[in-house]
Design an enzyme around this catalytic site. Structure first.
Site, PDB file in Angstrom:
ATOM      1  N   LYS A 169       0.806  -1.218   0.000  1.00 11.19           N
ATOM      2  CA  LYS A 169       0.000   0.000   0.000  1.00 11.19           C
ATOM      3  C   LYS A 169       0.840   1.271   0.000  1.00 11.19           C
ATOM      4  O   LYS A 169       0.318   2.351  -0.261  1.00 11.19           O
ATOM      5  CB  LYS A 169      -0.982  -0.008   1.176  1.00 11.19           C
TER       6      LYS A 169
ATOM      7  N   LYS B 187      -5.147 -11.687  -5.374  1.00  7.86           N
ATOM      8  CA  LYS B 187      -6.302 -12.095  -4.569  1.00  7.86           C
ATOM      9  C   LYS B 187      -7.530 -11.236  -4.894  1.00  7.86           C
ATOM     10  O   LYS B 187      -7.389 -10.082  -5.312  1.00  7.86           O
ATOM     11  CB  LYS B 187      -5.973 -12.041  -3.074  1.00  7.86           C
TER      12      LYS B 187
ATOM     13  N   LYS C  50     -11.977  -6.386  -2.071  1.00  2.55           N
ATOM     14  CA  LYS C  50     -13.125  -5.495  -2.154  1.00  2.55           C
ATOM     15  C   LYS C  50     -12.733  -4.086  -2.574  1.00  2.55           C
ATOM     16  O   LYS C  50     -13.570  -3.296  -2.971  1.00  2.55           O
ATOM     17  CB  LYS C  50     -13.920  -5.489  -0.844  1.00  2.55           C
TER      18      LYS C  50
HETATM   19  P1  TYM Z   1     -10.051  -8.063   5.655  1.00  5.18           P
HETATM   20  O1  TYM Z   1     -11.172  -7.165   6.062  1.00  5.18           O
HETATM   21  O2  TYM Z   1      -9.196  -7.629   4.521  1.00  5.18           O
HETATM   22  O3  TYM Z   1     -10.613  -9.499   5.322  1.00  5.18           O
HETATM   23  C1  TYM Z   1     -11.480 -10.187   6.219  1.00  5.18           C
HETATM   24  C2  TYM Z   1     -11.191 -11.681   6.158  1.00  5.18           C
HETATM   25  O4  TYM Z   1     -11.368 -12.172   4.820  1.00  5.18           O
HETATM   26  C3  TYM Z   1     -10.191 -12.859   4.390  1.00  5.18           C
HETATM   27  N1  TYM Z   1     -10.030 -12.618   2.950  1.00  5.18           N
HETATM   28  C4  TYM Z   1      -9.940 -13.593   2.028  1.00  5.18           C
HETATM   29  N2  TYM Z   1      -9.965 -14.929   2.125  1.00  5.18           N
HETATM   30  C5  TYM Z   1      -9.860 -15.644   0.984  1.00  5.18           C
HETATM   31  N3  TYM Z   1      -9.708 -15.083  -0.244  1.00  5.18           N
HETATM   32  C6  TYM Z   1      -9.671 -13.729  -0.385  1.00  5.18           C
HETATM   33  N4  TYM Z   1      -9.539 -13.192  -1.589  1.00  5.18           N
HETATM   34  C7  TYM Z   1      -9.786 -12.923   0.786  1.00  5.18           C
HETATM   35  N5  TYM Z   1      -9.785 -11.583   1.005  1.00  5.18           N
HETATM   36  C8  TYM Z   1      -9.920 -11.422   2.325  1.00  5.18           C
HETATM   37  C9  TYM Z   1      -9.065 -12.237   5.216  1.00  5.18           C
HETATM   38  O5  TYM Z   1      -7.943 -13.080   5.294  1.00  5.18           O
HETATM   39  C10 TYM Z   1      -9.736 -12.025   6.547  1.00  5.18           C
HETATM   40  O6  TYM Z   1      -9.729 -13.209   7.321  1.00  5.18           O
HETATM   41  N6  TYM Z   1      -6.537  -7.173   9.137  1.00  5.18           N
HETATM   42  C11 TYM Z   1      -7.775  -7.877   8.859  1.00  5.18           C
HETATM   43  C12 TYM Z   1      -8.887  -7.507   9.807  1.00  5.18           C
HETATM   44  C13 TYM Z   1      -8.564  -7.678  11.267  1.00  5.18           C
HETATM   45  C14 TYM Z   1      -8.464  -8.904  11.964  1.00  5.18           C
HETATM   46  C15 TYM Z   1      -8.217  -8.547  13.327  1.00  5.18           C
HETATM   47  C16 TYM Z   1      -8.568 -10.251  11.579  1.00  5.18           C
HETATM   48  C17 TYM Z   1      -8.365  -6.670  12.147  1.00  5.18           C
HETATM   49  N7  TYM Z   1      -8.169  -7.196  13.397  1.00  5.18           N
HETATM   50  C18 TYM Z   1      -8.043  -9.522  14.311  1.00  5.18           C
HETATM   51  C19 TYM Z   1      -8.398 -11.223  12.577  1.00  5.18           C
HETATM   52  C20 TYM Z   1      -8.147 -10.859  13.908  1.00  5.18           C
HETATM   53  C21 TYM Z   1      -8.236  -7.526   7.443  1.00  5.18           C
HETATM   54  O7  TYM Z   1      -7.880  -6.510   6.910  1.00  5.18           O
HETATM   55  O8  TYM Z   1      -9.139  -8.412   6.917  1.00  5.18           O
END
Ligand code: TYM
Length: 329
Positions: A111, A193, A196
């Site tokens: 990023k 990947k 969104k």
């Molecule tokens: P985020 O919001 O980007 O994504 C949420 C969850 O979806 C999974 N994910 C995917 N899995 C499979 N294929 C994909 N293309 C894909 N895109 C996203 C992510 O791995 C995630 O599990 N940093 C985290 C949010 C967070 C968090 C936490 C997670 C903040 N605090 C504490 C676990 C524990 C994030 O940006 O996820």
């Protein structure tokens, strides 16, 4: 009973990747674990957000959690910014994190590729906040998709470092990544990947896309000119991705799907992939439409924030004591 924590950012409508890689698994886990699921809105503001749009996304994500099957009588569902202990512990963990290790996070590197001037410091200090989310609840297991693995490794390091340096108060969490679906790929560039925040709308399926859109997006998914439905991630990433999506949505194994479509070509295959996705998302969308209108959702989120705050406060007090913050009374 072991404890689970996971979070999703309200930075746009969730994709099929978020659902298949994360949300779908949360639903299965709530019967056997003490679960906390969070709308991590403070993580979302590490990049620019429109105020009104963010508010809408927060509510929409909470409704999607419930519409997907999160049951608030079993799990704690809450919004991160409504539980101030997260940023408080987040700050304390920033003070045990090193700039070097934060700069090595691939998400930060990606990023900030265009130069560091326009990048907020929140984007750099995002992982200690994520660690705080997890460590506040004595979390044993964190179910996430593949892309969060490095952040989880850092969380474990920070917990261990804090425990060694101050007092042994944090549970060092394990990461849990699904065997299939941990990395659903973009429909347009299947080596990246599905995200969104992709500028190309055709690259991802949103959980709220209607039938027509899903059909159109799957039909225009990038494949190859071979015309053979076969799982080969290296040479046929587009087809492999569609097979993964189809297999999880339908419950049919990849091998059985390869056999079923061995003589059909991509047209029929893509049509059936789309129908499997529609069948998976439709019941969720119907429940979502009812929930998003109701006050019920706010009551659930109030209750979740109260419970989370009660638990989080106990851990925050321990962490402050360990670091010598405040007074003893
Ligand atoms: P985020 O919001 O980007 O994504 C949420 C969850 O979806 C999974 N994910 C995917 N899995 C499979 N294929 C994909 N293309 C894909 N895109 C996203 C992510 O791995 C995630 O599990 N940093 C985290 C949010 C967070 C968090 C936490 C997670 C903040 N605090 C504490 C676990 C524990 C994030 O940006 O996820």
């Amino acid at each position: 009973m072991k404890t689970i924590f996971s979070g999703i950012q309200p930075s746009g409508t969730l994709t099929l990747g978020n659902y298949l890689g994360a949300l779908k698994h949360f639903v299965d886990l709530q019967n056997d674990y003490n679960c906390y699921f969070c709308v991590v809105d403070e993580h979302a503001i590490t990049v620019p957000q429109d105020r009104l749009q963010l508010r809408e996304n927060i509510r929409s994500l909470a409704a999607l959690y419930i519409a997907s099957g999160i049951d608030v009588s079993k799990s704690t569902l809450f919004i991160q910014s409504e539980v101030p202990e997260h940023t408080q512990l987040g700050w304390m963990l920033q003070c045990v994190s090193y700039i070097g290790e934060l700069e090595r996070m691939t998400q930060f590197k990606d990023k900030s590729q265009g130069g560091k001037e326009g990048v907020t410091s929140g984007l750099l200090t995002y992982p200690p906040l994520m660690a705080a989310d997890i460590l506040l609840y004595k979390t044993d297991i964190v179910p996430v998709g593949e892309d969060q693995k490095q952040h989880l490794e850092l969380t474990r390091n920070l917990a261990q470092r804090f425990n060694n340096k101050y007092n042994d108060i944090f549970t060092v969490p394990e990461v849990s990544i699904p065997k299939v679906g941990a990395r659903i790929m973009s429909l347009q560039e299947p080596t990246n990947k599905m995200s969104k925040s992709d500028a190309n709308q055709k690259a991802f399926i949103s959980m709220l896309d209607d039938e027509k859109k899903i059909l159109k997006k799957v039909k225009s998914a990038v494949t190859d000119s071979e015309g053979v439905v076969k799982y080969d991630k290296e040479n046929k990433p587009g087809v492999a991705n569609l097979l993964t999506i189809y297999s999880i949505c339908s419950g049919i194994s990849v091998e059985d799907l390869e056999e079923k479509y061995q003589n059909t070509g991509y047209g029929v295959f893509k049509e059936d992939v789309a129908q499997a996705v529609i069948a998976t998302l439709k019941p969720i969308q119907e429940r979502y439409d009812q929930l998003i209108q109701s006050d019920e959702l706010d009551d659930m989120l109030d209750q979740g924030a109260n419970h989370a705050s009660f638990q989080a406060n106990k851990m925050l007090k321990k962490a402050k004591k360990a670091m010598g913050l405040g007074r003893v009374r």
